[in-house]
Design a protein around this motif. Sequence first.
Motif, mmCIF file in Angstrom:
data_model
loop_
_atom_site.group_PDB
_atom_site.id
_atom_site.type_symbol
_atom_site.label_atom_id
_atom_site.label_comp_id
_atom_site.label_asym_id
_atom_site.label_seq_id
_atom_site.Cartn_x
_atom_site.Cartn_y
_atom_site.Cartn_z
ATOM 1 N N GLN A 165 0.816 -1.213 0.000
ATOM 2 C CA GLN A 165 0.000 0.000 0.000
ATOM 3 C C GLN A 165 0.851 1.264 0.000
ATOM 4 N N LYS A 181 2.890 1.676 -3.207
ATOM 5 C CA LYS A 181 2.107 1.751 -4.453
ATOM 6 C C LYS A 181 2.613 0.727 -5.466
ATOM 7 N N HIS A 221 -2.514 0.133 -9.741
ATOM 8 C CA HIS A 221 -3.293 1.256 -9.260
ATOM 9 C C HIS A 221 -4.390 1.585 -10.269
ATOM 10 N N ILE A 267 -8.000 -0.808 -3.846
ATOM 11 C CA ILE A 267 -8.422 -1.601 -2.703
ATOM 12 C C ILE A 267 -8.915 -2.968 -3.141
ATOM 13 N N VAL A 282 -6.252 -5.589 -2.655
ATOM 14 C CA VAL A 282 -6.086 -5.866 -1.229
ATOM 15 C C VAL A 282 -7.201 -6.800 -0.744
ATOM 16 N N PHE A 304 -7.818 0.953 5.163
ATOM 17 C CA PHE A 304 -7.098 1.340 3.954
ATOM 18 C C PHE A 304 -7.905 2.332 3.115
ATOM 19 N N ASP A 348 -6.642 5.994 2.112
ATOM 20 C CA ASP A 348 -6.599 6.414 0.712
ATOM 21 C C ASP A 348 -7.400 7.686 0.489
#
Length: 389
Positions: free
Chosen positions: A314, A317, A321, A340, A343, A371, A375
């Motif tokens: 996270q 990065k 993405h 996300i 994840v 998270f 973000d």
Amino acid sequence: MHYIKTLFSDGRLHIYSILLFVSTFLWMALPYNSGPDMAIQKRVGGINMLLPDGHKPMPDEIIFIDVSKSRYLVPLDEDSTENDVVTNRQYLARLFTHLAANKEQVRYVLCDVHFDIPTPDDSLLVESVSGLGDKFLGINTYANDSLSRNLAGVRSATASVYLQQNAVYKVPCFGVYGDTLVPFRMYTDLDKVNVRKNFLFTWFQGKGIAFNNQIDDYPLRGSDFTDGEYVKIGLGELVSILEIAPEVFNDYLQNRYILIGDFENDAHNTYLNRQPGTLILFNAYLHLHLDRQILPVWYLAVLYVFLYWIVWLQTGKRSRHLKMTLRIKYFEPFEFPVNILSVSLLLMGFTYLSSLLFKVNISIFHLIVIFSFVDLVEFIWNKRIRAKH
């Protein structure tokens, strides 16, 4: 080796990982769950049901005594114009008298019957139960936001747990009113283990630590005594047979878990399936008895390494993405990160791995909320910085 040392050399990431590690224990200490936790655990539990379980009790270790058809009317007023239907306590007292006479051969009696209405047979019931000592356990329940103790005053523990979406999911050891739940009381009665609890975890002396709530497996199910080899018999029928043929005790009651409950009507939803309430309580005891709640040191190490890896992905990065353009009226179009998703897949994989390989059922999707919040804060902060320039 140099790569691994470099990966774990960032002290800042260790701080974040420790915070997530602690948050996982806090999340497991709470009685409720997120939607993804419930959905994933249902699928994990379904796979577990298909796998053989060598720790399932043998049929000659348990007998199920059904009270669903052993009832009588109790007048609620002097002229008997109002009556209620309760479990026949005279039959229960006669059964407990037989068991008390053979107390040394009795393994344990769980009577999942709430004595909430007084009857003329209560004194006989209490006297018969007293002969069983700590080999007997009745139940209390929660009602009207308080603990409702049984009126007979017999030795009891709490059978109620927090329901989410009207289903049993997490099962604690202790209740919200300083009370003890049935599975844990059975565990301390039979396994003689000392336990201490704090806000973060529960310590089992000589064994290790555990989450404050357990997500139980359900090795025993209603189908085991309808289609299987486990014995289920009506309360009235068993009492009648015992009085005619006392040798039945040796064949069906000696050294067994004696589970008494309404196996026809008292059914509840769990995260996995629908179960008789008595079986939910006993399965939770089995979970403790088999030490499924204990978190080995090597498991805690794996959990920490996994959390550290997630944090590393996270913050660096390094995961793909993805971005989605949002267009809202009166606002400029802006891009919102959707990384996300990857994840979530990793958390899903760890949930499966934890249960199937390590035999630890865990809720871990609270990390998605954390998270997502981070973000969002990062996104808003970067927008402000770009706006100033």
